[in-house]
Scaffold this active site. Structure first.
Site, PDB file in Angstrom:
ATOM      1  N   GLU A 225      73.224  27.272   4.938  1.00 53.23           N
ATOM      2  CA  GLU A 225      72.855  26.353   6.033  1.00 53.23           C
ATOM      3  C   GLU A 225      72.132  27.197   7.068  1.00 53.23           C
ATOM      4  O   GLU A 225      72.757  27.984   7.776  1.00 53.23           O
ATOM      5  CB  GLU A 225      74.118  25.713   6.630  1.00 53.23           C
ATOM      6  CG  GLU A 225      74.893  24.828   5.675  1.00 53.23           C
ATOM      7  CD  GLU A 225      74.140  23.569   5.290  1.00 53.23           C
ATOM      8  OE1 GLU A 225      73.088  23.261   5.890  1.00 53.23           O
ATOM      9  OE2 GLU A 225      74.594  22.883   4.359  1.00 53.23           O
TER      10      GLU A 225
ATOM     11  N   CYS B 226      71.040  24.391  15.366  1.00 50.91           N
ATOM     12  CA  CYS B 226      70.104  24.418  14.228  1.00 50.91           C
ATOM     13  C   CYS B 226      69.271  23.144  14.163  1.00 50.91           C
ATOM     14  O   CYS B 226      68.145  23.157  13.699  1.00 50.91           O
ATOM     15  CB  CYS B 226      70.896  24.606  12.946  1.00 50.91           C
ATOM     16  SG  CYS B 226      72.213  23.398  12.734  1.00 50.91           S
TER      17      CYS B 226
HETATM   18  P1  NAD Z   1      72.757  35.268  12.157  1.00 49.64           P
HETATM   19  O1  NAD Z   1      72.064  35.062  10.859  1.00 49.64           O
HETATM   20  O2  NAD Z   1      72.277  36.373  13.036  1.00 49.64           O
HETATM   21  O3  NAD Z   1      74.283  35.593  11.909  1.00 49.64           O
HETATM   22  C1  NAD Z   1      75.136  34.698  11.202  1.00 49.64           C
HETATM   23  C2  NAD Z   1      76.261  35.473  10.595  1.00 49.64           C
HETATM   24  O4  NAD Z   1      75.745  36.334   9.601  1.00 49.64           O
HETATM   25  C3  NAD Z   1      77.036  36.374  11.548  1.00 49.64           C
HETATM   26  O5  NAD Z   1      78.406  36.225  11.266  1.00 49.64           O
HETATM   27  C4  NAD Z   1      76.578  37.753  11.182  1.00 49.64           C
HETATM   28  O6  NAD Z   1      77.546  38.724  11.438  1.00 49.64           O
HETATM   29  C5  NAD Z   1      76.375  37.588   9.702  1.00 49.64           C
HETATM   30  N1  NAD Z   1      75.541  38.590   9.012  1.00 49.64           N
HETATM   31  C6  NAD Z   1      74.542  39.349   9.500  1.00 49.64           C
HETATM   32  N2  NAD Z   1      74.038  40.135   8.507  1.00 49.64           N
HETATM   33  C7  NAD Z   1      74.729  39.851   7.386  1.00 49.64           C
HETATM   34  C8  NAD Z   1      74.693  40.317   6.032  1.00 49.64           C
HETATM   35  N3  NAD Z   1      73.831  41.258   5.620  1.00 49.64           N
HETATM   36  N4  NAD Z   1      75.561  39.777   5.148  1.00 49.64           N
HETATM   37  C9  NAD Z   1      76.435  38.834   5.523  1.00 49.64           C
HETATM   38  N5  NAD Z   1      76.530  38.364   6.779  1.00 49.64           N
HETATM   39  C10 NAD Z   1      75.685  38.868   7.701  1.00 49.64           C
HETATM   40  O7  NAD Z   1      72.773  33.870  12.904  1.00 49.64           O
HETATM   41  P2  NAD Z   1      73.396  33.514  14.344  1.00 49.64           P
HETATM   42  O8  NAD Z   1      72.495  34.092  15.393  1.00 49.64           O
HETATM   43  O9  NAD Z   1      74.848  33.804  14.416  1.00 49.64           O
HETATM   44  O10 NAD Z   1      73.243  31.915  14.308  1.00 49.64           O
HETATM   45  C11 NAD Z   1      72.051  31.299  14.603  1.00 49.64           C
HETATM   46  C12 NAD Z   1      71.327  30.839  13.356  1.00 49.64           C
HETATM   47  O11 NAD Z   1      72.182  30.008  12.590  1.00 49.64           O
HETATM   48  C13 NAD Z   1      70.115  29.984  13.702  1.00 49.64           C
HETATM   49  O12 NAD Z   1      69.040  30.316  12.858  1.00 49.64           O
HETATM   50  C14 NAD Z   1      70.620  28.569  13.426  1.00 49.64           C
HETATM   51  O13 NAD Z   1      69.607  27.637  13.176  1.00 49.64           O
HETATM   52  C15 NAD Z   1      71.520  28.794  12.265  1.00 49.64           C
HETATM   53  N6  NAD Z   1      72.481  27.693  12.137  1.00 49.64           N
HETATM   54  C16 NAD Z   1      72.354  26.814  11.102  1.00 49.64           C
HETATM   55  C17 NAD Z   1      73.240  25.743  10.976  1.00 49.64           C
HETATM   56  C18 NAD Z   1      73.120  24.775   9.831  1.00 49.64           C
HETATM   57  O14 NAD Z   1      74.095  24.084   9.557  1.00 49.64           O
HETATM   58  N7  NAD Z   1      71.993  24.673   9.160  1.00 49.64           N
HETATM   59  C19 NAD Z   1      74.273  25.587  11.906  1.00 49.64           C
HETATM   60  C20 NAD Z   1      74.394  26.497  12.930  1.00 49.64           C
HETATM   61  C21 NAD Z   1      73.497  27.552  13.027  1.00 49.64           C
END
Ligand code: NAD
Length: 489
Positions: free
Chosen positions: A256, A290
């Site tokens: 997502e 998002c």
């Molecule tokens: P992010 O991708 O920076 O981080 C999300 C998570 O991924 C964090 O827990 C982070 O620690 C982890 N992470 C980072 N590198 C990783 C790796 N190599 N392996 C596994 N995990 C790793 O995103 P964010 O800034 O926390 O959230 C914002 C983003 O999330 C935006 O792009 C937003 O649109 C998206 N989002 C999508 C939805 C949806 O349902 N489509 C909902 C909420 C947020």
């Protein structure tokens, strides 16, 4: 006024095998209150050894957990929902102080999570298979759904409560065990959820939380051979990286990801309703959503009127005490995000965008920003800003609006405001997104719907029925009857 009361920040350890576990490397990182970057908590800075421990605990718990009766998993999830209702305020407080949620947004998250737990509680008794006709004589043929084993769930900072419950409740309902790696901005929230499940009676090891920097320990989790499926919510860049790891190991994944969701306003629309939807869809939780309506396409005849009304609505939104129900705006989560939002606005303004509202920061808070004259040369034309910023684009025909709406690598949500049923239905079928809302904001979710996006917005869907497919594996079983069995004819 919203800062935590205590001067000694609380220490957060991992939650593994039903107990708090100190980090193997003995290191902790600062979990900041985004209101003023004061230290809200000190959280375990996990390493690969901690991930190993968490996955092993989940794997050890799995054989017994999968054998729990449906009625027992139903009761556990019902209990968790009841406890969350009881402790609603505590969760709201964490959502306010840990990630800067205005109280209305925090309350919405908790209410959604209660609904999700209840929806998941209804699942264990309906995990059914089929009896199938067989091409072989006297052969019974059955299909069964089986849990996968350990599922890893990685959650973002923006709606940490909705996402950790959404991912874990269905995983547990289906008989899987779970390891959560929360955003480094929201470790306390996930640990409080662990306590909730623990108090509800979930056995040790069925739900685990490993804390740390996802960029450092994420691969140890997603690439662990005992992790059978990964469910991830976050940015498209990290999502693609996780998909590569999962593909190499042929394991399942659900992604997502981000969005650049369009809201189309036709000149026959209820203008006031469309302005309200645009303001809510864009500025909910400071635009850190998002499904935010970060592109608003307005038919030319009402463009000026709509622009002025939205700019007025944006200017009227209040920041301030996050515990005041009248407050819509809080801080932007982190230094990295603040500079991203600033850069996007400055780049657009430098290249000729007109700022109709906002455009500036006060402390860590960005004023609700409405831009027009935005061109593809500007970074925010295609990229997700993840802040309270939207762009207005005029169009003449619906065909033109649909082409503009589809001019994006993302495809999460979309909305159209119109009083013409034909325009509404043309948009519903012509927009390439996972979700379309007619005469309603682009930002909406319910526990049991197929939630998710296409393109760079993700792979797979969340929601009770979709999760049933994502979190179980089919098994086909046949039984050959002896041809001389009694009753054979
Ligand atoms: P992010 O991708 O920076 O981080 C999300 C998570 O991924 C964090 O827990 C982070 O620690 C982890 N992470 C980072 N590198 C990783 C790796 N190599 N392996 C596994 N995990 C790793 O995103 P964010 O800034 O926390 O959230 C914002 C983003 O999330 C935006 O792009 C937003 O649109 C998206 N989002 C999508 C939805 C949806 O349902 N489509 C909902 C909420 C947020």
């Amino acid at each position: 006024m919203n800062a935590p009361q205590s001067t000694t920040p609380i220490k957060l350890d991992h939650w593994i095998g039903g107990a708090a576990v100190a980090p193997a490397g003995s290191n902790y990182f600062d979990d900041l209150n985004p209101l003023d970057d004061s230290v809200y908590a000190r959280a375990a800075d996990g390493n690969a050894a901690d991930v190993e421990r968490a996955v092993q605990a989940a794997a050890q718990a799995f054989p017994a957990f999968r054998k729990l009766l449906a009625k027992d998993r139903e009761a556990l999830l019902q209990k968790a929902a009841a406890l969350l209702e009881r402790d609603r305020q505590e969760f709201i407080d964490i959502l306010i102080d840990e990630v800067g949620s205005p109280v209305m947004k925090a309350g919405f998250e908790v209410q959604f999570a209660i609904g999700m737990l209840r929806a998941a509680a209804g699942v264990p008794r309906r995990i059914t298979g089929q009896t199938l006709p067989s091409d072989s004589a006297d052969r019974w043929s059955l299909s069964l759904r089986e849990p996968l084993g350990v599922i890893a769930g990685i959650t973002p900072f923006n709606v940490p409560m909705i996402k950790v419950i959404k991912q874990s409740a269905m995983a547990l309902a289906c008989g899987n065990t779970f390891v959560n790696l929360p955003s480094e901005h929201a470790p306390r929230l996930s640990l409080r959820v662990a306590q909730l499940y623990h108090e509800a009676g979930f056995p040790a090891g069925s739900f685990n939380v490993v804390l740390g920097n996802g960029a450092v320990i994420g691969d140890a989790l997603t690439g662990h051979p005992l992790v059978k499926s990964v469910t991830f919510t976050g940015s498209s860049v990290v999502g693609r990286h996780i998909a590569e790891i999962c593909a190499k190991q042929l394991k399942k994944f659900t992604l997502e990801l981000g969005g650049k969701s369009p809201l189309i306003v036709m000149d026959d629309a209820d203008l006031a309703g469309a302005v309200r939807a645009a303001a809510m869809g864009t500025f909910f939780y400071q635009g850190q959503a998002c499904m935010a309506s970060s592109r608003i396409l307005v038919q030319r005849g009402i463009f000026e009127r709509f622009s002025q009304a939205l700019a007025g609505a944006a200017a009227g939104l209040k920041g301030g005490d996050l515990r005041d129900p009248g407050t819509t705006l809080g801080p932007i989560i982190s230094g990295r995000q603040r500079s991203r939002v600033k850069t996007h606005i400055e780049d657009a303004a430098a290249k000729g965008a007109r700022v109709l509202a906002g455009g500036s920061f006060t402390g860590f808070q960005c004023a609700p920003t409405v831009l027009t004259d935005v061109t593809p040369a500007m970074t925010l034309f295609y990229e997700e800003t993840f802040g309270p910023v939207t762009s207005l684009y005029p169009f003449d025909t619906l065909e033109e609006a649909l082409a503009m709406a589809n001019d994006t690598p993302y495809g999460l949500s979309a909305a159209i405001y119109t009083s013409n049923i034909n325009s509404a239905l043309q948009a519903a079928s012509g927009i390439h997104t996972g979700m379309v809302h007619i005469n309603a904001p682009s930002l909406y979710d319910e526990p049991h719907v197929p939630f998710g996006g296409v393109g760079q917005s993700g792979v797979g869907r969340e929601g009770t029925d979709c999760d049933l497919d994502a979190m179980t594996e089919w098994k086909w079983v046949t039984i050959q009857l002896p041809t001389d069995a009694p009753g054979h004819h």
